[in-house]
Design a protein around this motif. Structure first.
Motif, PDB file in Angstrom:
ATOM      1  N   ASP A 107       3.396  -6.728  -1.840  1.00 38.52           N
ATOM      2  CA  ASP A 107       3.101  -5.756  -2.736  1.00 38.52           C
ATOM      3  C   ASP A 107       1.774  -5.165  -2.617  1.00 38.52           C
ATOM      4  O   ASP A 107       0.772  -6.282  -3.044  1.00 38.52           O
ATOM      5  CB  ASP A 107       3.526  -5.973  -4.184  1.00 38.52           C
ATOM      6  CG  ASP A 107       3.178  -4.716  -5.102  1.00 38.52           C
ATOM      7  OD1 ASP A 107       3.047  -3.674  -4.732  1.00 38.52           O
ATOM      8  OD2 ASP A 107       3.413  -4.837  -6.458  1.00 38.52           O
ATOM      9  N   GLN A 108       1.231  -3.997  -2.078  1.00 36.93           N
ATOM     10  CA  GLN A 108      -0.051  -3.651  -1.755  1.00 36.93           C
ATOM     11  C   GLN A 108      -0.378  -2.486  -2.479  1.00 36.93           C
ATOM     12  O   GLN A 108       0.425  -1.557  -2.738  1.00 36.93           O
ATOM     13  CB  GLN A 108      -0.427  -3.764  -0.247  1.00 36.93           C
ATOM     14  CG  GLN A 108       0.102  -4.982   0.545  1.00 36.93           C
ATOM     15  CD  GLN A 108      -0.078  -4.831   2.170  1.00 36.93           C
ATOM     16  OE1 GLN A 108      -1.380  -5.165   2.445  1.00 36.93           O
ATOM     17  NE2 GLN A 108       0.708  -4.377   2.828  1.00 36.93           N
ATOM     18  N   LYS A 109      -1.707  -2.400  -2.704  1.00 42.69           N
ATOM     19  CA  LYS A 109      -2.282  -1.042  -3.109  1.00 42.69           C
ATOM     20  C   LYS A 109      -3.105  -0.669  -2.271  1.00 42.69           C
ATOM     21  O   LYS A 109      -3.838  -1.382  -1.600  1.00 42.69           O
ATOM     22  CB  LYS A 109      -3.076  -1.202  -4.343  1.00 42.69           C
ATOM     23  CG  LYS A 109      -2.141  -1.648  -5.866  1.00 42.69           C
ATOM     24  CD  LYS A 109      -1.358  -0.337  -6.131  1.00 42.69           C
ATOM     25  CE  LYS A 109      -0.500  -0.811  -7.311  1.00 42.69           C
ATOM     26  NZ  LYS A 109       0.414   0.492  -7.692  1.00 42.69           N
ATOM     27  N   PRO A 110      -3.337   0.516  -2.100  1.00 42.70           N
ATOM     28  CA  PRO A 110      -4.155   1.253  -0.836  1.00 42.70           C
ATOM     29  C   PRO A 110      -5.484   0.919  -1.224  1.00 42.70           C
ATOM     30  O   PRO A 110      -5.996   0.395  -2.337  1.00 42.70           O
ATOM     31  CB  PRO A 110      -4.045   2.976  -1.136  1.00 42.70           C
ATOM     32  CG  PRO A 110      -2.690   2.994  -1.798  1.00 42.70           C
ATOM     33  CD  PRO A 110      -2.610   1.645  -2.564  1.00 42.70           C
ATOM     34  N   LEU A 111      -6.269   1.058  -0.005  1.00 41.72           N
ATOM     35  CA  LEU A 111      -7.940   0.920  -0.139  1.00 41.72           C
ATOM     36  C   LEU A 111      -8.154  -0.515  -0.572  1.00 41.72           C
ATOM     37  O   LEU A 111      -9.416  -0.863  -1.240  1.00 41.72           O
ATOM     38  CB  LEU A 111      -8.689   1.763  -1.195  1.00 41.72           C
ATOM     39  CG  LEU A 111      -8.439   3.278  -0.868  1.00 41.72           C
ATOM     40  CD1 LEU A 111      -9.029   3.970  -1.869  1.00 41.72           C
ATOM     41  CD2 LEU A 111      -9.076   3.623   0.365  1.00 41.72           C
TER      42      LEU A 111
ATOM     43  N   LEU B 276       9.399  10.531  -0.776  1.00 43.02           N
ATOM     44  CA  LEU B 276       9.236  11.884  -0.585  1.00 43.02           C
ATOM     45  C   LEU B 276       9.265  12.635  -1.702  1.00 43.02           C
ATOM     46  O   LEU B 276       8.310  13.590  -1.993  1.00 43.02           O
ATOM     47  CB  LEU B 276      10.056  12.458   0.627  1.00 43.02           C
ATOM     48  CG  LEU B 276      10.119  14.037   1.020  1.00 43.02           C
ATOM     49  CD1 LEU B 276       8.564  14.265   1.523  1.00 43.02           C
ATOM     50  CD2 LEU B 276      10.974  14.429   2.203  1.00 43.02           C
ATOM     51  N   LEU B 277      10.068  12.285  -2.461  1.00 41.89           N
ATOM     52  CA  LEU B 277      10.256  12.785  -3.724  1.00 41.89           C
ATOM     53  C   LEU B 277       9.099  12.844  -4.638  1.00 41.89           C
ATOM     54  O   LEU B 277       8.757  13.508  -5.461  1.00 41.89           O
ATOM     55  CB  LEU B 277      11.556  12.376  -4.608  1.00 41.89           C
ATOM     56  CG  LEU B 277      12.966  12.727  -3.806  1.00 41.89           C
ATOM     57  CD1 LEU B 277      14.100  12.345  -4.540  1.00 41.89           C
ATOM     58  CD2 LEU B 277      13.165  14.284  -3.647  1.00 41.89           C
ATOM     59  N   ARG B 278       8.514  11.488  -4.655  1.00 46.54           N
ATOM     60  CA  ARG B 278       7.299  11.142  -5.176  1.00 46.54           C
ATOM     61  C   ARG B 278       6.286  11.997  -4.849  1.00 46.54           C
ATOM     62  O   ARG B 278       5.136  12.469  -5.256  1.00 46.54           O
ATOM     63  CB  ARG B 278       7.066   9.667  -5.259  1.00 46.54           C
ATOM     64  CG  ARG B 278       7.844   8.989  -6.039  1.00 46.54           C
ATOM     65  CD  ARG B 278       7.607   7.343  -5.872  1.00 46.54           C
ATOM     66  NE  ARG B 278       6.446   7.206  -6.691  1.00 46.54           N
ATOM     67  CZ  ARG B 278       5.406   6.185  -6.626  1.00 46.54           C
ATOM     68  NH1 ARG B 278       5.868   5.197  -5.909  1.00 46.54           N
ATOM     69  NH2 ARG B 278       4.234   6.086  -7.319  1.00 46.54           N
ATOM     70  N   TYR B 279       6.080  12.149  -3.446  1.00 44.65           N
ATOM     71  CA  TYR B 279       5.019  12.994  -2.650  1.00 44.65           C
ATOM     72  C   TYR B 279       5.101  14.523  -3.273  1.00 44.65           C
ATOM     73  O   TYR B 279       3.872  15.055  -2.960  1.00 44.65           O
ATOM     74  CB  TYR B 279       5.173  12.914  -1.092  1.00 44.65           C
ATOM     75  CG  TYR B 279       5.294  11.618  -0.617  1.00 44.65           C
ATOM     76  CD1 TYR B 279       4.776  10.347  -0.988  1.00 44.65           C
ATOM     77  CD2 TYR B 279       5.666  11.700   0.712  1.00 44.65           C
ATOM     78  CE1 TYR B 279       5.081   9.409  -0.443  1.00 44.65           C
ATOM     79  CE2 TYR B 279       6.235  10.490   1.571  1.00 44.65           C
ATOM     80  CZ  TYR B 279       5.705   9.224   0.776  1.00 44.65           C
ATOM     81  OH  TYR B 279       5.982   8.106   1.537  1.00 44.65           O
ATOM     82  N   LEU B 280       6.088  14.884  -3.587  1.00 42.97           N
ATOM     83  CA  LEU B 280       6.319  16.227  -3.731  1.00 42.97           C
ATOM     84  C   LEU B 280       5.341  16.609  -4.930  1.00 42.97           C
ATOM     85  O   LEU B 280       4.731  17.900  -4.855  1.00 42.97           O
ATOM     86  CB  LEU B 280       7.761  16.711  -4.139  1.00 42.97           C
ATOM     87  CG  LEU B 280       8.949  16.573  -3.117  1.00 42.97           C
ATOM     88  CD1 LEU B 280      10.005  16.923  -3.771  1.00 42.97           C
ATOM     89  CD2 LEU B 280       8.357  17.530  -1.996  1.00 42.97           C
TER      90      LEU B 280
ATOM     91  N   ASP C 252       0.787   4.175  -0.948  1.00 35.91           N
ATOM     92  CA  ASP C 252       1.203   3.203  -2.161  1.00 35.91           C
ATOM     93  C   ASP C 252       2.676   2.851  -1.764  1.00 35.91           C
ATOM     94  O   ASP C 252       3.363   1.970  -2.390  1.00 35.91           O
ATOM     95  CB  ASP C 252       1.043   3.825  -3.475  1.00 35.91           C
ATOM     96  CG  ASP C 252       1.124   2.876  -4.465  1.00 35.91           C
ATOM     97  OD1 ASP C 252       0.818   1.635  -4.305  1.00 35.91           O
ATOM     98  OD2 ASP C 252       1.797   3.227  -5.487  1.00 35.91           O
ATOM     99  N   TRP C 253       3.445   3.849  -1.236  1.00 38.07           N
ATOM    100  CA  TRP C 253       5.088   3.964  -1.196  1.00 38.07           C
ATOM    101  C   TRP C 253       5.584   2.833   0.043  1.00 38.07           C
ATOM    102  O   TRP C 253       6.262   2.070  -0.039  1.00 38.07           O
ATOM    103  CB  TRP C 253       5.736   5.153  -1.117  1.00 38.07           C
ATOM    104  CG  TRP C 253       7.297   5.048  -1.073  1.00 38.07           C
ATOM    105  CD1 TRP C 253       8.040   5.209  -0.112  1.00 38.07           C
ATOM    106  CD2 TRP C 253       8.245   4.928  -2.137  1.00 38.07           C
ATOM    107  NE1 TRP C 253       9.395   4.992  -0.047  1.00 38.07           N
ATOM    108  CE2 TRP C 253       9.361   4.760  -1.439  1.00 38.07           C
ATOM    109  CE3 TRP C 253       7.814   4.856  -3.392  1.00 38.07           C
ATOM    110  CZ2 TRP C 253      10.645   4.465  -2.159  1.00 38.07           C
ATOM    111  CZ3 TRP C 253       9.142   4.442  -4.411  1.00 38.07           C
ATOM    112  CH2 TRP C 253      10.339   4.543  -3.553  1.00 38.07           C
ATOM    113  N   ARG C 254       4.718   3.409   1.196  1.00 35.64           N
ATOM    114  CA  ARG C 254       5.093   2.746   2.522  1.00 35.64           C
ATOM    115  C   ARG C 254       4.707   1.105   2.637  1.00 35.64           C
ATOM    116  O   ARG C 254       5.192   0.582   3.652  1.00 35.64           O
ATOM    117  CB  ARG C 254       4.937   3.554   3.809  1.00 35.64           C
ATOM    118  CG  ARG C 254       3.281   3.510   3.927  1.00 35.64           C
ATOM    119  CD  ARG C 254       2.834   4.403   5.056  1.00 35.64           C
ATOM    120  NE  ARG C 254       3.602   4.122   6.404  1.00 35.64           N
ATOM    121  CZ  ARG C 254       3.157   3.089   7.037  1.00 35.64           C
ATOM    122  NH1 ARG C 254       2.028   2.365   7.019  1.00 35.64           N
ATOM    123  NH2 ARG C 254       3.914   3.090   8.220  1.00 35.64           N
TER     124      ARG C 254
END
Length: 697
Positions: free
Chosen positions: A594-598, A522-526, A577-579
């Motif tokens: 370890d996955q990247k989105p899309l 969440l801190l990264r989302y901010l 990317d975090w979850r």
């Protein structure tokens, strides 16, 4: 013989002649199944003087002669017994009986009851304990307790009454010739005193060689560690002749000590056991694991870390004292300025001391663990299973290390690096010897466990023992279906997506999925969420105000939607990317994903639990300690064997979980390998037996 005839013979035994009522007859009837019948021909040996009598014998027909042979070979006749008479072990009381030779003079028909079975029947019958002279009366038990070194301080008249609190917890047990009292590798949980007979102690080393360790004679005591601390037996104890022991269980005695804590000061405990009993306890120890020793770094490490601060502290203190004594304004100001570095130096020295005190190594019966607290918040823990250690190197660098007897130990495993840095410890040779000793003990236990499994399986194949029946399975009813409104279901899905649980177990608990702590994400989302929130609220308000008042509304709306889509896409990129990085722990493997989105990238690393060499975790700083998150690292024997999962919740619990699962998996693998060896061994045994029968036929 018919049961009623056996009952009639038991009533003729002097020990049972007072059991005349109906309850006494019922008790005797319960003895009947344990009474055995045998016919001896003239010259057959019934009892041997090499061992004390281990049975109660009733002569039905024939004649029995009792003799004793001295060291010169002279035979002395003691007595003869005819039909209706009794000989052998005829009392329940503790006593040292001389062995006799009992031979059948003519064809002799006997009934006999083994003494150890008679004692078991007595212990299980309240009726017999009330009416027969028991083997151990409270006064006798207290006398035997006073013989034990552990209770030697209770011999004073003022403390003797305390032993009567212990007496009801004491039991006795009888073993026949060749029976095992306990086996090497079994858990030691009682204190034992030899009352009768002899006990041979043997030991099997990791190579399978049997060595005689010694003997326990009448009056010898064993098991102090098992009573007060708990551990494994290092020897096999075998009864030679009929043997009787007195024993006190650890759980019973521990419950009594909780009621009488002042007894601890009266117990005469050996130095080794006292040191282990005073050791710090840890919640991560398994049920069959005990701490052997705890080692702290040598005081010279503390001296090197605090020498400079304490030196400057000692130099500044006289200056502060002098300035404080002058009493002028200028000197007071200078004294305050000098006091600031003094306080800082004192805090630095205190901080170094706390760091030194909270850094220690724990050797258990299964692993070596390093616990280091960078006071007051940062925590780092490493562990290395004993069965992964291949070599141990001892290093003493410098004259001071050799004079003051401190140095380093290097644990060599199959991994690329050594996770545990055992440096600056006092008497490193002693710790090295203790580590090797525990490794040897573990290897011996594994060897004995495999041999015991072969013996048990062979006994079941020969129908000597029955295989244990599996416990009944319990099927839990399915949970009732839950009904949710569509809006609540949508909100629940969104909540779980944005704030995924850190710890998810499958239905059977076999697989656990660990994700990163959502709060740190969440801190990264901010950094994206705050601009998105400002654009959504501010832009929406601006468009509402502009609606219907200008020809550029459509352009503003399009621009707002484009920026909103870009920021919303970036926000969900960060969330995904975090979850979507997780660690999956199965009963046999650890999988890091370890996955990247899309679908841009997916990396998957997998390790079998038995390949793990070292496990550690780290709690970074105050917030890690406060919010319970950190990093877990483990290492395998591969070239790129370092694994790390960051920002996981409850890292100490995760480390213990991985360690426990690794231990369980290794036990299962050993069981599978032992079963394979057992089947191979038994197939050869069956083939040998078949060939032997063919040859005899």
């Amino acid at each position: 013989m018919e049961p009623k005839d056996v009952l009639a013979q038991l009533k003729r035994v002097p020990l049972f002649q007072n059991l005349t009522d109906s309850a006494g007859e019922d008790v005797l009837m319960r003895m009947v199944p344990f009474v055995r019948e045998r016919v001896y021909e003239p010259g057959d040996r019934i009892l041997s003087q090499q061992h004390p009598p281990d049975r109660l014998c009733i002569v039905l027909e024939g004649k029995v002669r009792l003799t004793r042979t001295d060291e010169l070979g002279n035979v002395t006749q003691i007595s003869e017994h005819q039909a209706g008479e009794v000989f052998g072990r005829m009392e329940l009381t503790v006593q040292q009986l001389e062995g006799v030779n009992a031979e059948a003079v003519e064809n002799t028909h006997l009934l006999f009851l083994l003494f150890r079975e008679l004692v078991k029947i007595y212990d299980q019958s309240a009726y017999l304990r009330e009416r027969l002279p028991g083997p151990l009366q409270p006064t006798q038990v207290v006398t035997y307790l006073e013989m034990m070194p552990l209770f030697q301080n209770f011999r004073a008249e003022r403390w003797e009454n305390e032993l009567y609190w212990i007496a009801p917890l004491v039991h006795d047990q009888v073993f026949g010739n060749g029976e095992w009292l306990f086996r090497q590798g079994e858990v030691s949980d009682r204190l034992k005193l030899v009352l009768e007979g002899r006990i041979q102690l043997t030991k099997i080393d990791p190579d399978g060689l049997v060595k005689e360790v010694g003997w326990l004679e009448v009056g010898d005591v064993a098991g102090e560690t098992g009573l007060l601390v708990g551990d494994f037996h290092d020897v096999l104890a075998t009864a030679v002749g009929q043997t009787r022991i007195l024993y006190l269980m650890r759980d019973d005695f521990a419950a009594l000590l909780e009621k009488h804590p002042r007894w601890w000061n009266k117990l005469h405990v050996s130095e080794v056991v006292a040191a282990r009993r005073k050791m710090q306890t840890f919640d991560w120890l398994r049920n069959d694991e005990w701490a052997v020793t705890i080692v702290q770094r040598h005081w010279t490490r503390l001296f090197r870390q605090t020498a400079a601060p304490l030196l400057f502290f000692a130099l500044l203190m006289p200056v502060l004292t002098y300035l404080s004594s002058r009493g002028t304004t200028a000197t007071t100001v200078l004294a305050l300025l000098v006091a600031i570095p003094i306080i800082i130096l004192f805090c630095v020295a205190a901080w170094q001391y706390l760091n030194w005190r909270d850094d220690f190594f724990v050797l258990t019966t299964q692993r070596v663990v390093h616990i280091e607290r960078h006071w007051p918040f940062d925590v780092h823990t490493d562990e290395c299973p004993l069965d992964t250690i291949q070599d141990i190197y001892e290093v003493r660098s410098g004259v001071a290390a050799n004079v003051l007897n401190y140095g380093d130990l290097v644990l060599q495993t199959a991994g690329e690096t050594v996770g545990i840095d055992i440096d600056n410890i006092p008497n490193p040779g002693r710790l090295r010897a203790m580590v090797f000793e525990q490794i040897e003990r573990m290897k011996s236990r594994d060897l004995l466990r495999a041999r015991g499994q072969i013996r048990d399986l062979l006994s079941r194949r020969l129908q000597i023992e029955k295989a244990p029946s599996p416990p009944p399975s319990k099927t839990l009813p399915p949970p009732p279906p839950t009904r949710r409104l569509w809006m609540l279901l949508t909100f629940s899905w969104l909540w779980q997506y944005l704030f995924p649980p850190s710890w998810v177990e499958t239905g059977d608990g076999g697989t656990i999925i660990l994700r990163r702590f959502w709060l740190l994400g969440l801190l990264r989302y901010l950094e994206v969420f705050i601009p998105l929130l400002i654009l959504t609220v501010g832009g929406g308000a601006f468009l509402l105000k502009l609606y219907g008042q200008g020809e550029y509304y459509a352009s503003w709306l399009a621009a707002w939607l484009v920026l909103e889509a870009i920021l919303l896409g970036a926000f969900f990129w960060f969330v995904e990317d975090w979850r979507n990085d997780y660690m999956q722990l199965t009963p046999s493997h650890i999988i890091l994903v370890d996955q990247k989105p899309l679908l841009l990238r997916e990396a998957r690393r997998e390790a079998r639990l038995d390949r793990i060499q070292n496990i550690s975790f780290q709690v970074p700083g105050f917030w890690g300690q406060f919010l319970k998150f950190g990093h877990v690292q483990f290492e395998t024997a591969g070239r790129e064997g370092g694994f790390e999962f960051k920002w996981v919740r409850y890292p100490a619990k995760v480390r213990s979980l991985i360690s426990d699962r690794q231990y369980s998996y290794n036990q299962r693998q050993r069981q599978i390998e032992a079963t394979r060896r057992q089947d191979e061994f038994l197939s050869w045994f069956s083939t040998y037996d078949a060939l032997r029968k063919e040859k005899e036929g």
